[in-house]
Design a protein around this motif. Structure first.
Motif, PDB file in Angstrom:
ATOM      1  N   VAL A 261     -23.259 -36.438   2.680  1.00 42.15           N
ATOM      2  CA  VAL A 261     -24.178 -37.074   2.315  1.00 42.15           C
ATOM      3  C   VAL A 261     -23.681 -37.957   0.922  1.00 42.15           C
ATOM      4  CG1 VAL A 261     -26.621 -37.387   1.632  1.00 42.15           C
ATOM      5  CG2 VAL A 261     -25.943 -35.550   3.012  1.00 42.15           C
ATOM      6  N   ALA A 262     -23.925 -39.302   1.344  1.00 47.65           N
ATOM      7  CA  ALA A 262     -23.768 -40.255   0.044  1.00 47.65           C
ATOM      8  C   ALA A 262     -25.233 -40.836  -0.288  1.00 47.65           C
ATOM      9  CB  ALA A 262     -23.036 -41.556   0.578  1.00 47.65           C
TER      10      ALA A 262
ATOM     11  N   LEU B 214     -23.498 -28.787   0.313  1.00 49.06           N
ATOM     12  CA  LEU B 214     -23.011 -29.890   1.014  1.00 49.06           C
ATOM     13  C   LEU B 214     -22.053 -30.523   0.148  1.00 49.06           C
ATOM     14  CD1 LEU B 214     -26.208 -31.062   2.743  1.00 49.06           C
ATOM     15  CD2 LEU B 214     -24.201 -29.650   3.918  1.00 49.06           C
ATOM     16  N   SER B 215     -21.332 -31.484   0.477  1.00 43.49           N
ATOM     17  CA  SER B 215     -20.269 -32.372  -0.340  1.00 43.49           C
ATOM     18  C   SER B 215     -21.286 -33.570  -0.385  1.00 43.49           C
ATOM     19  CB  SER B 215     -19.200 -32.409   0.429  1.00 43.49           C
ATOM     20  OG  SER B 215     -19.219 -33.097   1.460  1.00 43.49           O
ATOM     21  N   VAL B 216     -21.443 -33.843  -1.740  1.00 40.27           N
ATOM     22  CA  VAL B 216     -22.321 -35.147  -1.730  1.00 40.27           C
ATOM     23  C   VAL B 216     -21.578 -36.186  -2.735  1.00 40.27           C
ATOM     24  CG1 VAL B 216     -24.696 -35.653  -2.973  1.00 40.27           C
ATOM     25  CG2 VAL B 216     -24.255 -33.574  -1.722  1.00 40.27           C
ATOM     26  N   LEU B 217     -21.731 -37.348  -2.385  1.00 43.51           N
ATOM     27  CA  LEU B 217     -21.119 -38.462  -3.151  1.00 43.51           C
ATOM     28  C   LEU B 217     -22.245 -39.394  -3.802  1.00 43.51           C
ATOM     29  CD1 LEU B 217     -19.094 -40.478  -4.190  1.00 43.51           C
ATOM     30  CD2 LEU B 217     -19.299 -41.627  -1.623  1.00 43.51           C
ATOM     31  N   VAL B 218     -22.223 -39.416  -5.095  1.00 51.93           N
ATOM     32  CA  VAL B 218     -23.442 -40.213  -5.673  1.00 51.93           C
ATOM     33  C   VAL B 218     -22.793 -41.261  -6.288  1.00 51.93           C
ATOM     34  CG1 VAL B 218     -25.169 -40.074  -7.144  1.00 51.93           C
ATOM     35  CG2 VAL B 218     -24.525 -37.994  -6.225  1.00 51.93           C
ATOM     36  N   LEU B 219     -23.236 -42.424  -5.933  1.00 60.54           N
ATOM     37  CA  LEU B 219     -22.907 -43.827  -6.300  1.00 60.54           C
ATOM     38  C   LEU B 219     -23.868 -44.479  -7.387  1.00 60.54           C
ATOM     39  CD1 LEU B 219     -21.375 -45.190  -2.822  1.00 60.54           C
ATOM     40  CD2 LEU B 219     -20.194 -44.211  -4.919  1.00 60.54           C
ATOM     41  N   GLU B 220     -23.485 -44.736  -8.576  1.00 56.31           N
ATOM     42  CA  GLU B 220     -24.438 -45.463  -9.485  1.00 56.31           C
ATOM     43  C   GLU B 220     -23.875 -46.632 -10.048  1.00 56.31           C
ATOM     44  OE1 GLU B 220     -26.975 -46.887 -11.739  1.00 56.31           O
ATOM     45  OE2 GLU B 220     -27.808 -45.273 -10.516  1.00 56.31           O
ATOM     46  N   ARG B 221     -24.644 -47.814  -9.995  1.00 50.23           N
ATOM     47  CA  ARG B 221     -23.870 -48.978 -10.449  1.00 50.23           C
ATOM     48  C   ARG B 221     -23.862 -48.830 -12.067  1.00 50.23           C
ATOM     49  NH1 ARG B 221     -27.454 -54.143  -9.146  1.00 50.23           N
ATOM     50  NH2 ARG B 221     -28.798 -52.850 -10.690  1.00 50.23           N
ATOM     51  N   GLU B 222     -24.693 -48.348 -12.651  1.00 54.55           N
ATOM     52  CA  GLU B 222     -24.692 -48.442 -14.367  1.00 54.55           C
ATOM     53  C   GLU B 222     -24.112 -47.399 -14.816  1.00 54.55           C
ATOM     54  OE1 GLU B 222     -25.817 -51.143 -15.748  1.00 54.55           O
ATOM     55  OE2 GLU B 222     -26.561 -51.941 -13.928  1.00 54.55           O
ATOM     56  N   PRO B 223     -23.369 -47.262 -15.943  1.00 52.87           N
ATOM     57  CA  PRO B 223     -22.356 -46.083 -16.349  1.00 52.87           C
ATOM     58  C   PRO B 223     -23.370 -45.418 -17.133  1.00 52.87           C
ATOM     59  CG  PRO B 223     -22.234 -48.242 -17.690  1.00 52.87           C
ATOM     60  CD  PRO B 223     -22.749 -48.607 -16.571  1.00 52.87           C
ATOM     61  N   ASP B 224     -24.683 -45.732 -17.767  1.00 49.77           N
ATOM     62  CA  ASP B 224     -25.622 -44.982 -18.424  1.00 49.77           C
ATOM     63  C   ASP B 224     -26.954 -44.999 -17.990  1.00 49.77           C
ATOM     64  OD1 ASP B 224     -23.653 -44.088 -20.545  1.00 49.77           O
ATOM     65  OD2 ASP B 224     -23.686 -46.281 -20.898  1.00 49.77           O
ATOM     66  N   PRO B 225     -27.502 -44.110 -18.090  1.00 50.76           N
ATOM     67  CA  PRO B 225     -29.214 -44.225 -17.728  1.00 50.76           C
ATOM     68  C   PRO B 225     -29.908 -45.138 -18.418  1.00 50.76           C
ATOM     69  CG  PRO B 225     -28.597 -41.782 -18.400  1.00 50.76           C
ATOM     70  CD  PRO B 225     -27.529 -42.663 -18.764  1.00 50.76           C
ATOM     71  N   HIS B 226     -30.607 -45.909 -17.727  1.00 54.22           N
ATOM     72  CA  HIS B 226     -31.461 -47.117 -18.331  1.00 54.22           C
ATOM     73  C   HIS B 226     -32.165 -46.756 -19.802  1.00 54.22           C
ATOM     74  CE1 HIS B 226     -33.457 -51.098 -17.803  1.00 54.22           C
ATOM     75  NE2 HIS B 226     -34.515 -50.442 -18.482  1.00 54.22           N
ATOM     76  N   PRO B 227     -32.023 -47.504 -20.570  1.00 52.34           N
ATOM     77  CA  PRO B 227     -32.536 -46.946 -21.995  1.00 52.34           C
ATOM     78  C   PRO B 227     -33.705 -47.265 -22.361  1.00 52.34           C
ATOM     79  CG  PRO B 227     -31.475 -49.452 -22.111  1.00 52.34           C
ATOM     80  CD  PRO B 227     -31.192 -48.788 -20.684  1.00 52.34           C
ATOM     81  N   LEU B 228     -34.549 -48.070 -21.503  1.00 52.31           N
ATOM     82  CA  LEU B 228     -36.080 -48.038 -21.736  1.00 52.31           C
ATOM     83  C   LEU B 228     -36.701 -47.263 -20.909  1.00 52.31           C
ATOM     84  CD1 LEU B 228     -35.923 -51.718 -22.502  1.00 52.31           C
ATOM     85  CD2 LEU B 228     -35.962 -49.987 -24.159  1.00 52.31           C
ATOM     86  N   PRO B 229     -38.075 -46.835 -21.232  1.00 53.02           N
ATOM     87  CA  PRO B 229     -39.061 -46.253 -20.467  1.00 53.02           C
ATOM     88  C   PRO B 229     -39.565 -46.897 -19.295  1.00 53.02           C
ATOM     89  CG  PRO B 229     -40.096 -46.628 -22.384  1.00 53.02           C
ATOM     90  CD  PRO B 229     -38.582 -47.083 -22.715  1.00 53.02           C
ATOM     91  N   ARG B 230     -39.561 -46.042 -18.275  1.00 51.22           N
ATOM     92  CA  ARG B 230     -40.218 -47.033 -16.845  1.00 51.22           C
ATOM     93  C   ARG B 230     -41.190 -46.057 -16.547  1.00 51.22           C
ATOM     94  NH1 ARG B 230     -34.803 -49.025 -13.876  1.00 51.22           N
ATOM     95  NH2 ARG B 230     -34.177 -46.995 -14.442  1.00 51.22           N
ATOM     96  N   ALA B 231     -41.048 -45.241 -15.427  1.00 42.49           N
ATOM     97  CA  ALA B 231     -41.822 -44.253 -15.056  1.00 42.49           C
ATOM     98  C   ALA B 231     -42.342 -43.444 -16.302  1.00 42.49           C
ATOM     99  CB  ALA B 231     -41.538 -43.486 -13.906  1.00 42.49           C
TER     100      ALA B 231
END
Length: 512
Positions: free
Chosen positions: A5-6, A26-43
């Motif tokens: 799964v990707a 399972l073998s899992v690939l996670v692709l994330e565009r940003e190197p760090d978590p978003h710094p501001l609160p959202r949810a």
């Protein structure tokens, strides 16, 4: 290498999906565009069902200290009096956790993302941007911005409201006809929020521990508690107001002034948003699935936006594991949208309905609304926990569909534990204290269904399980089959009905 799964996107939904799949090996690939978590609160809000998911992936001890448990929701009418109270203070906790928790999203994401390092089969690639994908008969090829490629048998798109994957697949959104502009303000306070003297407050209501919705036609607004000293305000923009002007520091200070008078505070952010009700028309296209905001967007009036996404991946992960392990046919995956789409639409519908009465700007209509709401409140009705409907299609057998409770029980070692910690998750057959000892039907054995008998394997010290049996008209010799996501597959009144239930399970799971 072809991964099982990707996952595209490693926000809370994508990271939780990776944990759920990683637990299965399972073998899992996670692709994330940003190197760090978003710094501001959202949810900022989750409910007991999400805490149960975090419990199941083994992160609850790390996440619980980051949560602020609260007492529910309060709606205030145009005259400053209570028109709706969905309080939970002092109530029983049938699902094992409080109904409402508030959190600071950067902290939550850091724990979820950091925990992925414990899985040898998870390949987390930060700074990896997906720019395209194409599907073959056996797998999906993912094209990255750096010119690289990756391959996976299935893909889950958790890449947000502007989902690149959804757009690449040209999947349209169903517009549920709700769009309102709001200013969202986050601040840190060195003291309590200053509330006016609302009338009609229930004796148990603690305004500092409630999400307070002001249904004021002069300007609808929401004040919610956060973890620590974090607080959030949401102010509806009125006709003619400009987004950019409303985000200016002077205007933000003017709006906050009544609530923070004399309280030292620091502004974290102020941003305008359009609250939408949108649902993707297709949640699956071949080997690719949409989840979270990529699949749906909801107005925030019941705080269910992120909860929907976590339910999506909790629903999908165990089905993918059955298919990828060769125990079930890929036709099982076609149950994802028939289960989740009506579920999401029902809750979004409730949020849109609440939004319509909350956003009423006509004073006469607001007064009539308040009178009607108070009349309804005179008769006890639904609580916040009742917002979530049962599943009515898909992997559901006789008597199935609702979420099952999670009481604290005593195990064979005499230790008090939550039910899921005793059963270990997966498919669970919960037998009543007088159920027979007939051998398990073959589909149960093939799936590794865990048997847990009330009175033998667990002791129902608080009587919550017994009360559940009584409330649902079940005799002590009945049995309940739970799915891995803790929803009820079905109920069997006796051994004969259990065999029939096993046949239903084999058919709905498309077992091989």
């Amino acid at each position: 290498m072809i991964h099982d799964v990707a996952i595209v996107g490693c926000g809370p939904v994508g990271a939780t999906a990776a944990h759920l799949l990683g637990k299965t090996g399972l073998s899992v690939l996670v692709l994330e565009r940003e190197p760090d978590p978003h710094p501001l609160p959202r949810a900022v809000h989750i409910d007991h069902e999400m805490m149960r998911i975090f419990q199941g992936i083994g992160l609850i001890d790390r996440l619980l200290p980051l949560m602020r448990e609260t007492d529910g929701h309060l709606h205030i009418g145009a005259d400053g009096g209570v028109i709706r109270y969905l309080g939970s203070a002092g109530q029983a906790r049938p699902f094992g956790w409080a109904n409402d928790y508030f959190f600071y999203q950067p902290e939550l994401e850091a724990v979820l993302r950091g925990g992925l390092s414990s899985y040898a089969a998870i390949d987390l690639r930060l700074g990896a941007e997906l720019v395209g994908l194409n599907q073959g008969d056996e797998h999906v090829t993912l094209h990255l911005a750096d010119g690289g490629r990756a391959h996976a048998r299935y893909v889950i798109a958790c890449d947000g409201a502007r989902s690149m994957v959804r757009k690449a697949l040209d999947i349209r959104l169903d517009d549920l006809r709700f769009e309102e502009p709001w200013l969202v303000v986050d601040a840190e306070l060195d003291g309590p929020v200053q509330f006016p003297a609302f009338t009609g407050l229930p004796p148990a209501a603690n305004l500092q521990k409630l999400s307070v919705m002001l249904c004021d036609p002069r300007r609808p607004a929401t004040i919610v508690p956060g973890r620590g000293n974090h607080r959030r305000w949401e102010f509806m923009l009125l006709p003619g107001e400009d987004d950019r002007e409303m985000m200016q520091s002077g205007k933000v200070a003017e709006l906050l002034a009544p609530w923070v008078a004399g309280i030292p505070h620091r502004l974290v952010r102020a941003a305008t948003y359009r609250f939408h009700g949108l649902v993707a028309l297709e949640w699956q296209r071949g080997r690719v699935f949409l989840a979270g905001d990529a699949a749906h967007q909801t107005p925030p009036f019941f705080g269910q936006g992120m909860c929907h996404g976590l339910r999506d991946v909790a629903n999908l992960a165990w089905k993918l594991e059955l298919v990828l392990s060769g125990r079930a046919d890929a036709a099982l995956l076609a149950t994802y949208q028939p289960e989740r789409d009506p579920h999401v639409r029902a809750v979004i519908g409730a949020a849109v309905a609440a939004g319509r009465y909350i956003c009423e700007l006509d004073p006469a209509k607001a007064a009539a609304r308040d009178a009607e709401m108070r009349q309804r409140a005179a008769t006890p009705g639904a609580t916040a926990a009742d917002l979530i409907p049962p599943y009515r299609a898909g992997v559901v057998g006789s008597g199935g569909g609702p979420r099952f409770i999670q009481p604290r029980v005593t195990d064979v070692d005499g230790k008090a534990r939550l039910l899921d910690d005793v059963t270990g998750g997966g498919f669970v057959l919960l037998l009543g204290p007088q159920a027979g000892d007939a051998p398990l039907p073959m589909p149960f054995a093939d799936l590794g269904v865990k048997v847990c008998r009330i009175g033998r394997d667990i002791v129902d010290e608080g009587g919550m399980l017994t009360a559940w049996f009584d409330r649902n008209g079940l005799d002590p010799d009945a049995s309940i089959l739970l799915r891995p996501d803790a929803y009820i597959f079905g109920v069997a009144a006796d051994d004969g009905a259990l065999t029939a239930l096993a046949d239903q399970l084999a058919a709905t799971l498309h077992l091989r």
